[in-house]
Motif scaffolding. Structure first.
Motif, PDB file in Angstrom:
ATOM      1  N   VAL A 188     -20.540  38.635 -45.021  1.00  0.00           N
ATOM      2  CA  VAL A 188     -20.634  37.293 -45.592  1.00  0.00           C
ATOM      3  C   VAL A 188     -22.096  36.972 -45.891  1.00  0.00           C
ATOM      4  O   VAL A 188     -23.006  37.367 -45.141  1.00  0.00           O
ATOM      5  N   TRP A 189     -22.322  36.214 -46.964  1.00  0.00           N
ATOM      6  CA  TRP A 189     -23.666  35.734 -47.275  1.00  0.00           C
ATOM      7  C   TRP A 189     -24.164  34.871 -46.114  1.00  0.00           C
ATOM      8  O   TRP A 189     -23.476  33.980 -45.625  1.00  0.00           O
ATOM      9  N   GLY A 190     -25.385  35.135 -45.644  1.00  0.00           N
ATOM     10  CA  GLY A 190     -25.908  34.576 -44.411  1.00  0.00           C
ATOM     11  C   GLY A 190     -25.831  33.074 -44.233  1.00  0.00           C
ATOM     12  O   GLY A 190     -25.366  32.592 -43.188  1.00  0.00           O
ATOM     13  N   PRO A 191     -26.287  32.265 -45.194  1.00  0.00           N
ATOM     14  CA  PRO A 191     -26.232  30.809 -44.994  1.00  0.00           C
ATOM     15  C   PRO A 191     -24.816  30.295 -44.768  1.00  0.00           C
ATOM     16  O   PRO A 191     -24.602  29.399 -43.946  1.00  0.00           O
ATOM     17  N   LEU A 192     -23.868  30.858 -45.483  1.00  0.00           N
ATOM     18  CA  LEU A 192     -22.470  30.465 -45.305  1.00  0.00           C
ATOM     19  C   LEU A 192     -21.978  30.864 -43.914  1.00  0.00           C
ATOM     20  O   LEU A 192     -21.366  30.066 -43.194  1.00  0.00           O
ATOM     21  N   ALA A 193     -22.268  32.105 -43.523  1.00  0.00           N
ATOM     22  CA  ALA A 193     -21.816  32.599 -42.225  1.00  0.00           C
ATOM     23  C   ALA A 193     -22.461  31.825 -41.077  1.00  0.00           C
ATOM     24  O   ALA A 193     -21.780  31.443 -40.118  1.00  0.00           O
ATOM     25  N   GLY A 194     -23.763  31.610 -41.163  1.00  0.00           N
ATOM     26  CA  GLY A 194     -24.459  30.937 -40.075  1.00  0.00           C
ATOM     27  C   GLY A 194     -23.947  29.538 -39.823  1.00  0.00           C
ATOM     28  O   GLY A 194     -23.771  29.118 -38.670  1.00  0.00           O
ATOM     29  N   TYR A 195     -23.681  28.808 -40.888  1.00  0.00           N
ATOM     30  CA  TYR A 195     -23.223  27.425 -40.748  1.00  0.00           C
ATOM     31  C   TYR A 195     -21.818  27.356 -40.153  1.00  0.00           C
ATOM     32  O   TYR A 195     -21.581  26.640 -39.171  1.00  0.00           O
ATOM     33  N   PHE A 196     -20.882  28.122 -40.716  1.00  0.00           N
ATOM     34  CA  PHE A 196     -19.513  28.012 -40.246  1.00  0.00           C
ATOM     35  C   PHE A 196     -19.304  28.718 -38.906  1.00  0.00           C
ATOM     36  O   PHE A 196     -18.380  28.378 -38.163  1.00  0.00           O
ATOM     37  N   ALA A 197     -20.162  29.667 -38.562  1.00  0.00           N
ATOM     38  CA  ALA A 197     -20.110  30.249 -37.221  1.00  0.00           C
ATOM     39  C   ALA A 197     -20.500  29.199 -36.179  1.00  0.00           C
ATOM     40  O   ALA A 197     -19.908  29.137 -35.095  1.00  0.00           O
ATOM     41  N   LYS A 198     -21.486  28.371 -36.512  1.00  0.00           N
ATOM     42  CA  LYS A 198     -21.873  27.294 -35.588  1.00  0.00           C
ATOM     43  C   LYS A 198     -20.754  26.279 -35.412  1.00  0.00           C
ATOM     44  O   LYS A 198     -20.617  25.663 -34.351  1.00  0.00           O
ATOM     45  N   MET A 199     -19.956  26.086 -36.452  1.00  0.00           N
ATOM     46  CA  MET A 199     -18.870  25.114 -36.404  1.00  0.00           C
ATOM     47  C   MET A 199     -17.609  25.680 -35.762  1.00  0.00           C
ATOM     48  O   MET A 199     -16.674  24.942 -35.467  1.00  0.00           O
TER      49      MET A 199
END
Length: 263
Positions: A188-199
């Motif tokens: 996954v593209w990093g910004p997308l993954a990082g945000y939704f992983a936190k959620m």
């Protein structure tokens, strides 16, 4: 008397014009978290606000779904001043110096023994893999090309890059698929993954995809800039200056949204 009234009218008109706020018009997607949404909750919304405040302007949006024709219908028709997040050096627009550099990542559940994956890891062949897809093979994402080049197709499940636009946050589906055991790992593209992983209610592991350049043609790492209209170098320079001046503030926004960055 008529002359006096005319002078008063002109003076009042001047005051009104002076009071009108200057505007920075931003083109953005109204349903594309973590980047932007109509409620202004994305990190690109926040960063556009930082740039506008530095200019002494108010933000106004031109909303357009980031699909085919996005650039043509926004910056291309000069409906807006900036596009807050675009890969550096794309030919369709002028781009500022990058203000962050991110990477594709492996997303796995933290309770799975899948740490340290690489594109050449033999474990991948035994796993179900989620990957972001554009649709037309020639235009697919770098991880999709990398997996196909290694003969991994039967164990790969594609998730459309834009998702189901009738639902909120359509690109999040690929991250949820990992949490819900629908796939073992996702690229996954990093910004997308990082945000939704936190959620995510389930703890997820985020690791860089390596090698960062596959087969000398598929980069997993990209510089991200602001896109501006072509043929306006003075405005481009102004935005670049602000991005440099506000770097600390911008980095805090990126940290808050879980955007992975690489040097």
């Amino acid at each position: 008397m008529k002359r006096l009234l005319l002078l008063i009218t002109l003076a009042l008109a001047g005051c009104t014009a002076k009071a009108a706020p200057k505007v920075l018009t931003v083109c953005a997607d109204p349903n594309n978290l973590p980047f932007s949404n109509r409620a202004g909750e994305g990190f690109e919304n926040r960063i556009a606000g930082i740039v506008a405040r530095d200019m002494g302007r108010e933000v106004r949006y031109v909303w357009w779904a980031q699909r085919r024709g996005y650039v043509r219908n926004t910056l291309g028709e000069q409906k807006c001043d900036i596009w807050p997040g675009v890969a550096s050096g794309v030919e369709m627009v002028a781009t500022t110096r990058p203000y962050y550099r991110s990477t594709y990542v492996f997303v796995t559940r933290a309770d799975r023994d899948l740490k340290g994956l690489t594109l050449d890891d033999p474990r991948l062949r035994k796993l179900s893999i989620g990957v972001q897809m554009v649709g037309d093979d020639a235009m697919n994402t770098p991880p999709a090309h990398a997996l196909a080049a290694r003969g991994m197709t039967s164990n790969v499940r594609g998730f459309m890059l834009y998702g189901d636009y009738t639902k909120p946050n359509p690109p999040a589906e690929i991250v949820r698929a990992v949490a819900d055991h629908k796939v073992d790992v996702a690229l996954v593209w990093g910004p997308l993954a990082g945000y939704f992983a936190k959620m995510s209610p389930v703890q997820l592991r985020i690791e860089r995809v390596t090698p960062w350049l596959d087969n000398a043609q598929w980069p997993m790492v990209y510089d991200i800039s602001m896109g501006v209209r072509k043929y306006d170098p003075a405005f481009q320079q102004k935005v670049e200056t602000i991005l440099a001046r506000r770097k600390g503030e911008i980095d805090k926004v990126l940290d808050r949204y879980g955007v992975p960055r690489v040097g």
